[in-house]
Design a protein around this motif. Structure first.
Motif, mmCIF file in Angstrom:
data_model
loop_
_atom_site.group_PDB
_atom_site.id
_atom_site.type_symbol
_atom_site.label_atom_id
_atom_site.label_comp_id
_atom_site.label_asym_id
_atom_site.label_seq_id
_atom_site.Cartn_x
_atom_site.Cartn_y
_atom_site.Cartn_z
ATOM 1 N N PRO B 36 0.822 -1.211 0.000
ATOM 2 C CA PRO B 36 0.000 0.000 0.000
ATOM 3 C C PRO B 36 0.862 1.271 0.000
ATOM 4 O O PRO B 36 2.011 1.245 0.421
ATOM 5 N N ASP B 37 0.275 2.385 -0.460
ATOM 6 C CA ASP B 37 1.013 3.645 -0.596
ATOM 7 C C ASP B 37 1.504 4.198 0.744
ATOM 8 O O ASP B 37 2.476 4.931 0.799
ATOM 9 N N TYR B 38 0.778 3.847 1.833
ATOM 10 C CA TYR B 38 1.149 4.446 3.117
ATOM 11 C C TYR B 38 2.372 3.807 3.760
ATOM 12 O O TYR B 38 2.893 4.303 4.750
ATOM 13 N N LEU B 39 2.852 2.702 3.187
ATOM 14 C CA LEU B 39 3.933 1.950 3.834
ATOM 15 C C LEU B 39 5.229 2.754 4.076
ATOM 16 O O LEU B 39 5.769 2.726 5.181
ATOM 17 N N PRO B 40 5.716 3.516 3.060
ATOM 18 C CA PRO B 40 6.938 4.300 3.298
ATOM 19 C C PRO B 40 6.769 5.313 4.434
ATOM 20 O O PRO B 40 7.662 5.482 5.266
ATOM 21 N N GLN B 41 5.592 5.979 4.479
ATOM 22 C CA GLN B 41 5.340 6.960 5.535
ATOM 23 C C GLN B 41 5.276 6.270 6.898
ATOM 24 O O GLN B 41 5.828 6.759 7.890
ATOM 25 N N LEU B 42 4.610 5.132 6.940
ATOM 26 C CA LEU B 42 4.514 4.340 8.170
ATOM 27 C C LEU B 42 5.920 3.981 8.657
ATOM 28 O O LEU B 42 6.235 4.092 9.845
ATOM 29 N N GLU B 43 6.776 3.585 7.704
ATOM 30 C CA GLU B 43 8.145 3.218 8.034
ATOM 31 C C GLU B 43 8.883 4.405 8.653
ATOM 32 O O GLU B 43 9.561 4.283 9.666
ATOM 33 N N GLU B 48 10.980 7.337 13.443
ATOM 34 C CA GLU B 48 11.038 8.520 14.295
ATOM 35 C C GLU B 48 10.797 8.156 15.762
ATOM 36 O O GLU B 48 11.497 8.616 16.667
ATOM 37 N N VAL B 49 9.780 7.330 15.979
ATOM 38 C CA VAL B 49 9.429 6.937 17.345
ATOM 39 C C VAL B 49 10.584 6.178 18.001
ATOM 40 O O VAL B 49 10.988 6.485 19.126
ATOM 41 N N ILE B 50 11.147 5.238 17.284
ATOM 42 C CA ILE B 50 12.243 4.445 17.840
ATOM 43 C C ILE B 50 13.455 5.323 18.119
ATOM 44 O O ILE B 50 14.138 5.179 19.128
ATOM 45 N N ARG B 51 13.669 6.299 17.239
ATOM 46 C CA ARG B 51 14.835 7.170 17.385
ATOM 47 C C ARG B 51 14.753 8.075 18.618
ATOM 48 O O ARG B 51 15.747 8.638 19.051
ATOM 49 N N LYS B 52 13.553 8.252 19.157
ATOM 50 C CA LYS B 52 13.417 9.004 20.397
ATOM 51 C C LYS B 52 14.166 8.296 21.527
ATOM 52 O O LYS B 52 14.569 8.903 22.503
ATOM 53 N N TYR B 53 14.282 6.986 21.399
ATOM 54 C CA TYR B 53 14.871 6.194 22.467
ATOM 55 C C TYR B 53 16.253 5.644 22.120
ATOM 56 O O TYR B 53 17.139 5.629 22.941
ATOM 57 N N VAL B 54 16.386 5.169 20.894
ATOM 58 C CA VAL B 54 17.652 4.575 20.451
ATOM 59 C C VAL B 54 18.024 5.174 19.100
ATOM 60 O O VAL B 54 17.176 5.310 18.232
ATOM 61 N N ASP B 55 19.294 5.543 18.962
ATOM 62 C CA ASP B 55 19.730 6.114 17.700
ATOM 63 C C ASP B 55 20.088 4.998 16.716
ATOM 64 O O ASP B 55 21.131 4.365 16.826
ATOM 65 N N ILE B 56 19.190 4.760 15.774
ATOM 66 C CA ILE B 56 19.484 3.733 14.757
ATOM 67 C C ILE B 56 19.486 4.369 13.368
ATOM 68 O O ILE B 56 18.738 5.314 13.117
ATOM 69 N N PRO B 57 20.341 3.885 12.496
ATOM 70 C CA PRO B 57 20.348 4.417 11.135
ATOM 71 C C PRO B 57 19.104 3.988 10.342
ATOM 72 O O PRO B 57 18.474 2.981 10.674
ATOM 73 N N LEU B 75 1.624 -7.506 9.016
ATOM 74 C CA LEU B 75 2.567 -6.390 9.001
ATOM 75 C C LEU B 75 3.814 -6.811 9.759
ATOM 76 O O LEU B 75 3.759 -7.110 10.949
ATOM 77 N N GLU B 76 4.929 -6.853 9.029
ATOM 78 C CA GLU B 76 6.155 -7.321 9.645
ATOM 79 C C GLU B 76 7.082 -6.143 9.866
ATOM 80 O O GLU B 76 7.310 -5.347 8.957
ATOM 81 N N LEU B 77 7.587 -6.017 11.086
ATOM 82 C CA LEU B 77 8.467 -4.906 11.415
ATOM 83 C C LEU B 77 9.797 -5.471 11.896
ATOM 84 O O LEU B 77 9.840 -6.276 12.818
ATOM 85 N N ASN B 78 10.860 -5.064 11.219
ATOM 86 C CA ASN B 78 12.162 -5.614 11.536
ATOM 87 C C ASN B 78 13.119 -4.489 11.876
ATOM 88 O O ASN B 78 13.443 -3.669 11.030
ATOM 89 N N VAL B 79 13.546 -4.384 13.119
ATOM 90 C CA VAL B 79 14.471 -3.326 13.501
ATOM 91 C C VAL B 79 15.749 -3.953 14.048
ATOM 92 O O VAL B 79 15.691 -4.790 14.955
ATOM 93 N N THR B 80 16.872 -3.536 13.504
ATOM 94 C CA THR B 80 18.151 -4.044 14.022
ATOM 95 C C THR B 80 18.748 -2.982 14.939
ATOM 96 O O THR B 80 19.030 -1.867 14.527
ATOM 97 N N PHE B 81 18.906 -3.337 16.215
ATOM 98 C CA PHE B 81 19.504 -2.411 17.175
ATOM 99 C C PHE B 81 21.011 -2.544 17.145
ATOM 100 O O PHE B 81 21.515 -3.653 17.022
ATOM 101 N N PRO B 82 21.704 -1.434 17.287
ATOM 102 C CA PRO B 82 23.164 -1.536 17.380
ATOM 103 C C PRO B 82 23.553 -2.259 18.682
ATOM 104 O O PRO B 82 22.866 -2.105 19.704
#
Lengths: 269, 86
Positions: B36-43, B48-57, B75-82
């Motif tokens: 769907p078109d909203y996916l990039p914005q959702l990403e 942004e939300v995660i970056r409030k807590y952890v600085d990830i690229p 909906l699959e969300l994959n975040v790699t933490f440093p």
């Protein structure tokens, strides 16, 4: 019923107009009544490649606006029977092509012609979308080079979602890959993507491979579609392409480096 | 390859590099195209939300929507933490 074929690529400068001219001429040579329509509004060039630039009186947009009829506007090719050109307008108004207008003109052409070749502009803006919207088949012109392959994939996405066939839930546009500016020497050295590489990435059926050739510039210099240069490698490769488009099985040529003599093999050159 | 080339070259095969890069980017773009078109914005919002807590690229987050059967979309969300920020 006329078949509408769009010649498209996404990226510019890969050989869309050269290929449109060659394909249109080849189909006409094979006895099919063919018209090539230039959709590149504002940057008309098909007329130059076809060598009829001084015979343009009216254009596509004039016909849409009712300022001229098709009979006055179509240019009959002087070398090839059954072949006509509908030139693009040089207006700067990019929205001169309306979907209703284009549909009206294509419907009228369809009554009279076997093949309608739509020469698409580069990019993914309205002109390019208009050129592919009504298509039954698509020839996706691609160079063996990263940006061209990526843009071709993008266009394949458009063909399967933004066309009339997609919107009306009809059978999808038949997609053909036409690889142009192919250089077997560089492929052999590992400097250029091979036919197999591009086929694997884009995953569509291959309709032709046109070798990088001096004949193409010579042809455009003199306003003669390169397919008429039957001695040339590019001309022969386009003739093979036409046969495949018409459903014939033809082996691919010009994919391998010509064998060099013994001395050359030892010392290079 | 000629004899001269043989001694001259330890050049690497750039066509293979091109192919590998294309396979990755094309697969990525196809996935996005079908979503769907909203996916990039959702990403971006999630990032942004995660970056409030952890600085990830930015490239350490992947969001995809997968259709499983007619009824279910996942909906699959994959975040790699440093490593050091855990």
């Amino acid at each position: 019923m006329a078949k509408i074929i769009v010649v498209t690529s996404g990226k510019g400068g890969v050989g869309k107009t050269t290929s449109s001219a060659a394909i249109g001429t080849g189909l006409a040579l094979a006895g099919h009544k063919t018209v090539i329509v230039d959709f590149d509004i504002g940057l008309r060039n098909l007329d130059l490649i076809m060598g009829c630039e001084r015979r343009v009186v009216y254009d596509f947009v004039n016909v849409i606006n009712g300022e001229a009829n098709l009979k006055q506007t179509l240019i009959k090719d002087k070398r090839t029977d059954n072949l006509f050109i509908l030139p693009a307008s040089q207006t700067r108004d990019k929205d001169a092509l309306t979907r209703d207008g284009v549909e009206k003109v294509l419907n009228e052409l369809a009554k009279d012609f076997d093949f309608i070749i739509c020469d698409s502009p580069a990019g993914i803006e309205s002109g390019a979308m208009m050129a592919l919207y009504f298509a039954d088949e698509a020839v996706v012109v691609t160079n063996p080079e990263v940006s061209s392959v990526r843009d071709s994939d993008r266009i394949l996405g458009m063909l399967s979602s933004k066309s009339r066939r997609a919107e009306q839930g009809l059978e999808g546009i038949k997609e053909h890959l036409l690889l142009t500016r192919y250089n077997p020497e560089r492929v052999e050295k590992g400097e250029m993507l091979s036919v197999e590489d591009v086929k694997e990435i884009l995953a569509i059926e291959l309709v032709g491979v046109i070798p990088e050739s001096q004949a193409v510039l010579n042809a455009s210099n003199s306003g003669q579609p390169v397919i008429l240069d039957k001695e040339s490698d590019a001309g022969q490769a386009y003739l093979d392409t036409i046969k495949r488009l018409l459903g014939e099985q033809v082996p691919f040529r010009f994919l391998n480096v010509e064998k060099k003599g013994f001395i050359k093999r030892i010392f290079g050159g | 390859m000629s004899l001269l080339d043989y001694f001259r070259s330890t050049k690497k095969n750039t066509a293979n590099t091109a192919k590998e890069r294309l396979q990755i980017i094309v697969a990525h773009e196809r996935k996005r195209r079908n979503g769907p078109d909203y996916l990039p914005q959702l990403e971006r919002d999630i990032l942004e939300v995660i970056r409030k807590y952890v600085d990830i690229p930015a490239d350490q987050i992947a969001v995809s929507l997968e259709q499983r059967g007619d009824q279910i979309s996942v909906l699959e969300l994959n975040v790699t933490f440093p490593d050091d920020k855990r």
